[in-house]
Every structure is written in structure tokens, then in C-alpha cells.
Design an enzyme around this catalytic site. Structure first.
Site, PDB file in Angstrom:
ATOM      1  N   CYS A  35       8.607   7.598  -0.574  1.00  0.00           N
ATOM      2  CA  CYS A  35       7.448   8.353  -0.098  1.00  0.00           C
ATOM      3  C   CYS A  35       7.342   8.378   1.415  1.00  0.00           C
ATOM      4  O   CYS A  35       6.439   8.990   1.981  1.00  0.00           O
ATOM      5  CB  CYS A  35       6.191   7.780  -0.737  1.00  0.00           C
ATOM      6  SG  CYS A  35       6.370   7.727  -2.528  1.00  0.00           S
ATOM      7  N   HIS A  83      -1.678   7.309   4.574  1.00  0.00           N
ATOM      8  CA  HIS A  83      -0.824   7.410   3.400  1.00  0.00           C
ATOM      9  C   HIS A  83      -1.722   7.551   2.175  1.00  0.00           C
ATOM     10  O   HIS A  83      -1.470   8.384   1.323  1.00  0.00           O
ATOM     11  CB  HIS A  83       0.082   6.172   3.292  1.00  0.00           C
ATOM     12  CG  HIS A  83       1.049   6.254   2.170  1.00  0.00           C
ATOM     13  ND1 HIS A  83       1.965   7.269   2.059  1.00  0.00           N
ATOM     14  CD2 HIS A  83       1.227   5.474   1.071  1.00  0.00           C
ATOM     15  CE1 HIS A  83       2.681   7.100   0.948  1.00  0.00           C
ATOM     16  NE2 HIS A  83       2.252   6.026   0.339  1.00  0.00           N
ATOM     17  N   GLU A  89      -3.838  -0.489   3.563  1.00  0.00           N
ATOM     18  CA  GLU A  89      -3.591   0.364   4.734  1.00  0.00           C
ATOM     19  C   GLU A  89      -4.821   0.379   5.653  1.00  0.00           C
ATOM     20  O   GLU A  89      -4.706   0.261   6.874  1.00  0.00           O
ATOM     21  CB  GLU A  89      -3.262   1.795   4.285  1.00  0.00           C
ATOM     22  CG  GLU A  89      -3.011   2.744   5.471  1.00  0.00           C
ATOM     23  CD  GLU A  89      -2.795   4.189   5.046  1.00  0.00           C
ATOM     24  OE1 GLU A  89      -3.092   4.535   3.884  1.00  0.00           O
ATOM     25  OE2 GLU A  89      -2.331   4.981   5.887  1.00  0.00           O
ATOM     26  N   LYS A  96      -4.001  13.592   0.441  1.00  0.00           N
ATOM     27  CA  LYS A  96      -3.507  13.487  -0.938  1.00  0.00           C
ATOM     28  C   LYS A  96      -4.656  13.669  -1.929  1.00  0.00           C
ATOM     29  O   LYS A  96      -4.423  13.938  -3.110  1.00  0.00           O
ATOM     30  CB  LYS A  96      -2.833  12.128  -1.168  1.00  0.00           C
ATOM     31  CG  LYS A  96      -1.492  11.992  -0.445  1.00  0.00           C
ATOM     32  CD  LYS A  96      -0.772  10.717  -0.828  1.00  0.00           C
ATOM     33  CE  LYS A  96       0.575  10.571  -0.122  1.00  0.00           C
ATOM     34  NZ  LYS A  96       0.456  10.170   1.306  1.00  0.00           N
ATOM     35  N   HIS A 111       0.278  13.568  -4.421  1.00  0.00           N
ATOM     36  CA  HIS A 111       1.315  12.854  -3.683  1.00  0.00           C
ATOM     37  C   HIS A 111       2.642  13.595  -3.841  1.00  0.00           C
ATOM     38  O   HIS A 111       3.215  13.641  -4.921  1.00  0.00           O
ATOM     39  CB  HIS A 111       1.422  11.426  -4.224  1.00  0.00           C
ATOM     40  CG  HIS A 111       2.249  10.515  -3.380  1.00  0.00           C
ATOM     41  ND1 HIS A 111       3.016  10.969  -2.322  1.00  0.00           N
ATOM     42  CD2 HIS A 111       2.426   9.167  -3.424  1.00  0.00           C
ATOM     43  CE1 HIS A 111       3.635   9.938  -1.769  1.00  0.00           C
ATOM     44  NE2 HIS A 111       3.293   8.838  -2.413  1.00  0.00           N
ATOM     45  N   PHE A 119       8.084   3.058  -1.786  1.00  0.00           N
ATOM     46  CA  PHE A 119       8.641   2.019  -2.635  1.00  0.00           C
ATOM     47  C   PHE A 119       9.823   1.369  -1.924  1.00  0.00           C
ATOM     48  O   PHE A 119      10.596   2.030  -1.238  1.00  0.00           O
ATOM     49  CB  PHE A 119       9.128   2.614  -3.960  1.00  0.00           C
ATOM     50  CG  PHE A 119       8.040   2.852  -4.985  1.00  0.00           C
ATOM     51  CD1 PHE A 119       6.699   2.639  -4.696  1.00  0.00           C
ATOM     52  CD2 PHE A 119       8.365   3.297  -6.265  1.00  0.00           C
ATOM     53  CE1 PHE A 119       5.702   2.855  -5.649  1.00  0.00           C
ATOM     54  CE2 PHE A 119       7.379   3.524  -7.225  1.00  0.00           C
ATOM     55  CZ  PHE A 119       6.058   3.303  -6.913  1.00  0.00           C
TER      56      PHE A 119
END
Lengths: 419, 78
Positions: free
Chosen positions: A170, A311, A321, A342, A347, A406
Site C-alpha cells: 500500500c 494513510h 498513525e 480513503k 483503499h 504490509f
């Protein structure tokens, strides 16, 4: 190091085909989420996604035939067509159509994808099992490889400079833009077509991400409310698809041809969590160091940040975050707006960082922070403005875009108004 | 045109996205119909699938035109 600016943008998103149509719908607070109808979802825990609106190309719909001949589309996964479409738009927006040998070799491509042609791999697997190896198409491999997005764009536009790709889950889109900016800064290219593309709305991806407990499953009957970053009732992300492409250009090159400039790419940071394959480290250290590195490169103190495109996936990681940002900005928290787009588009995995970098550039261009939809009850208290529900007009000169993937791979971009 | 020729022609039109009038018996896949080497591999696979024949690689290498394909399939099915 040479200076790098953004002179063109293009995107295919769940809110529409095109940067401006997506941006205006984003600012209106529209959501791209809906129940999946293109394949069977009854047995899947997550039955919703943010799909690209298909149509004849009018009213912001996406018509693949406008971007690639049907007989060529048949040979590639949709993520490649999305990339080609967004790159066409971005090059047209920048007015950059290199014809001379010199211009073509000075222009490169760096487009990534998180997963690439997942569905095509599944189908070829069925063919191999059911019909044997002699029926596996010669286009199976070149139609799924992630770097073939860069390859196809390069071939179509005769871009003969650096041809590269990124695969960092991502964080892909942000890494692609950051790395491409460096190629220009170091003098390896004058112009780069950079970004990410992803087409993960298929059964195997929904099954796989569901198994990772990453997807929202609680609001299959209320799709537009499912992506709710920072909200206490969030339960996972909503899968999106699309592509975001920017034209990055060396500043003097852009000025010499009178190109319009969206923003300057002034900072890029990268870090690794070294913690867990899917979860971010709980202290937010990776995110913190990533943002810190980007600001250091930019030579801008955190106290001068106006806007952060988070994010913010609508998972438990949102608060990690947020904590990292609070640590980064300290007493300046109250001057910062930070939103997760998002909430509207879902996403986009490998395309997310690129699409969101474009939103960040547009936030600077238009002095407006796009909203975080569905933020009804913030999970934690913060002095940072999370831009709930409605876009906020405000001065934005310096903005940061975060992407975390990830494997614990982090990327931050810092953009600044060019003046 | 024979039934086999019609079916071959349809496969060529579908796979290469070319106009029907271009697909004459003497048309070369690569020189006249815009195919590349991967397209020809896929065409041969489509012929195998459609007609239930096996076209070995060395035979496939000699199938360069629409007529070549028709002749091979007619012979294989005879």
C-alpha cells in the site's frame, strides 16, 4: 540536487475517470462505495467495494475502449489499462508529448502496483488445471507482470528514459513518486511518468484480505458508511481500485516550456517498521521516522505543515498513525488539518499513495482540505483537525501524504506550493 | 468457403481485431494482419481448442497464413 515539480496529473478512481471530476466529487463528500454486483459475494465476509464507475466515458465514467483497443485489453489485466488511461490523461494535462530523440530519452516511467494481475493469475491457474499447460496464453505473463504498466505506457508514448517499477504493497504509489522524483533530482531523467495502479476487486482478493481481518464486514448493507477512518466504530478498510499518475518534471525544464505547476515535491521519506507482516508497530515509530525523514529532506519544520493526507485506512492502525503525527508536530497540532480520503474512495492499495499525492497537490492548489467522511465519533481526542464530513477551505502551502504497507514499509511525500 | 475456413476466419478476426475483408486465404498473420509472434502462438492455441486438433510446434511454425491454417486443420481432421 535538482528541484522537481508536478506538471500533470491523471487518475481513474472510484469517484470517476479523471482528476478534476474525482476531486470535485471528493470535495462534495461523495462516496464510491457500493455492494459488489459484478461477481458472487454471498459467501464472502466483505461484500462491498469502491469500484470505478463504468460507462461510455461521459459524465466521469470509465470506458476502457477509449484508452486501449479491445483486442489489446484482452491480453492484460485491468490494472494495466487503468495505468495507461491515467498516464494518457497526465501527459495530456502536462502538455508533454516528446517527439525528438532527446526528449524521449529524457522521459522515463515508474509505475507500480501492490499485487498486479491477481485475477488473471487465478484464471490461468484454472486453465492450467483444467486444460493443461498447452492452453496457457502467451499473454498470461506479460499481461500480469507489475512492471508491464510502465512498459505499456513507455511503448505507447515512446518514452525511452528510465523504465522502472515499485512493489511495496500500500506504499507503492508514494514510493513510485518519491523514487521517480529522485531520478530527476539526480539527473537520470528530466521528466518521469510516475504513480500506481491496482485492480483488486475480485473474489480472491476479497477472500485474502478478509482472511487478514483487514476489510470492513460490518456494513455490507450500508456501504457508504463502511469506510470511517478515526471513527470509534470503524471495522476495516473498503477495497478500492484505480490508478493515479503524475508527471514529475525538473523545475527548469518545466519553466522553460511554460508548463503549469501543481506543486513542488520537496520531501520524501522511507522507513521500515521491522515489526510485523501486516500490523504497524504500536508505537508508530516507523511512521514517525518516515515523516521526519521527509520533512528533513524538505528542510521544513513540522510546525509549518498545513495539511496531511493520512494513510488512514479505517482500521485500528489509524490511531497509531495519528499518534505518530501528534508526536511529530507537537504544539503545532492545532494548526494542522489531516484527513483520510480513503473514507470516500476506499483503499486503492498500490494506487492509493499516487491518487492521494494528487489530492495533496490539489489541496495546495485550491487551498482546501478534502473531508474525512463518516467521522461521527472520533476514537481518540486530538487537537488536530480531522476534517470530519465536510471539506475545509483553509490556507495550505505545505502538505504531507502518508502511505504505509504490509511488511512494515512506509513512505511519506512532502509537497509545497511553488511560488 | 468451407466450414473450417469460416471458423478459422472468425477466430482470426476475433483475436487480431481486424476487418473481415482483410482476412483472405492468402493473408499472412504477421505481414498483413498485424500479429506479432505472441499473437500467432495464441492463434494456434485457439485453432487447437476450436477444432480439437493438436498442432505441434514445428507444424505451428509453418502456419503463416489463413490458408495454411485451414489446410493443416482439414488434413488433421481428414
Amino acid at each position: 540536487m535538482r528541484r522537481v515539480v508536478i506538471t500533470g496529473t491523471g487518475m481513474v478512481s472510484p469517484l470517476g475517470c479523471g482528476t478534476e471530476v474525482t476531486w470535485s466529487r471528493l470535495l462534495e463528500g461523495r462516496s464510491g462505495a457500493a455492494r459488489v454486483t459484478t461477481f458472487e459475494v454471498e459467501d464472502l465476509p466483505a461484500k462491498i467495494a469502491c469500484s470505478i464507475p463504468l460507462g461510455d466515458g461521459s459524465d466521469g465514467t470509465y470506458n476502457a475502449d477509449q484508452w486501449m483497443e479491445p483486442k489489446e485489453q484482452r491480453k492484460v489485466d485491468p490494472f494495466i489499462v487503468y495505468a495507461v488511461a491515467a498516464a494518457d490523461m497526465a501527459l495530456a494535462d502536462a502538455g508533454w508529448h516528446p517527439k525528438t530523440d532527446e526528449d524521449q530519452t529524457a522521459t522515463g516511467v515508474l509505475i507500480g502496483s501492490g499485487i498486479g494481475g491477481l485475477e488473471g493469475i487465478v484464471e490461468a491457474g484454472y486453465t492450467l488445471r483444467d486444460k493443461g499447460p498447452r492452453r496457457v496464453s502467451p499473454f498470461f505473463i506479460p499481461g500480469r507482470l507489475i512492471n508491464l504498466a510502465s512498459g505499456q505506457v513507455s511503448i505507447k508514448h515512446k518514452l525511452r528514459g528510465p523504465n522502472h517499477s515499485v512493489v511495496t504493497a500500500c506504499s507503492t504509489g508514494a514510493h513510485a513518486i518519491g523514487d521517480a522524483s529522485r531520478l530527476i533530482a539526480l539527473g537520470d531523467a528530466d521528466v518521469m511518468v510516475a504513480g500506481g495502479a491496482e485492480s483488486p476487486i475480485c473474489r480472491i482478493a476479497l477472500a485474502g484480505f478478509s482472511a487478514c481481518k483487514a476489510l470492513s464486514t460490518a456494513r455490507n448493507d450500508d456501504p457508504t458508511a463502511a469506510s470511517r477512518p478515526y471513527d470509534r466504530d470503524r471495522d476495516g478498510f473498503v477495497m478500492g481500485e484505480g490508478a493515479g499518475i503524475v508527471i514529475l518534471e525538473e523545475l527548469e525544464h518545466a519553466k522553460a516550456r511554460g508548463a503549469k505547476i501543481y506543486a513542488e515535491v520537496v520531501g520524501y521519506g522511507l522507513s521500515g517498521d521491522a515489526y510485523h507482516i501486516t500490523a504497524p508497530s504500536e508505537d508508530g515509530d516507523g511512521a514517525y521516522r518516515c515523516m521526519q525523514m521527509a520533512l528533513k529532506r524538505a528542510g521544513i519544520p513540522a510546525s509549518e505543515l498545513d495539511y496531511i493526507n493520512a494513510h488512514g485506512t479505517s482500521t485500528m492502525a489509524d490511531t497509531i498513525e495519528l499518534g505518530a503525527v501528534e508526536r511529530l508536530v507537537g504544539d503545532a497540532a492545532s494548526r494542522i488539518s489531516m484527513s483520510s480520503t480513503k473514507s470516500a474512495i476506499g483503499h486503492l492499495l498500490g494506487a492509493a499513495g499516487a491518487v492521494e499525492a494528487i489530492f495533496t497537490a490539489l489541496a495546495i492548489r485550491d487551498n482546501i482540505a478534502p473531508p474525512t467522511l463518516n467521522l461521527d465519533n472520533p476514537d481518540v481526542e486530538t487537537a488536530i483537525d480531522l476534517v470530519p464530513h465536510k471539506a475545509r477551505k483553509r490556507e495550505i502551502n505545505v502538505a504531507l501524504s502518508n502511505s504505509f504497507g504490509f511488511g512494515g514499509t512506509n513512505a511519506s511525500l512532502v509537497l509545497k506550493r511553488y511560488a | 468457403m468451407s466450414d473450417i475456413a469460416e471458423r478459422v476466419k472468425k477466430i482470426v478476426i476475433d483475436h487480431l481485431g481486424v476487418d473481415a475483408e482483410k482476412v483472405s486465404e492468402g493473408a499472412s498473420f504477421i505481414d498483413d494482419l498485424g500479429a506479432d509472434s505472441l499473437d500467432t502462438v495464441e492463434l494456434v492455441m485457439a485453432f487447437e481448442e476450436e477444432f480439437g486438433v493438436e498442432i505441434p510446434d514445428d507444424a505451428a511454425d509453418s502456419i503463416l497464413t489463413v490458408g495454411d491454417a485451414v489446410k493443416f486443420i482439414e488434413k488433421a481432421q481428414a
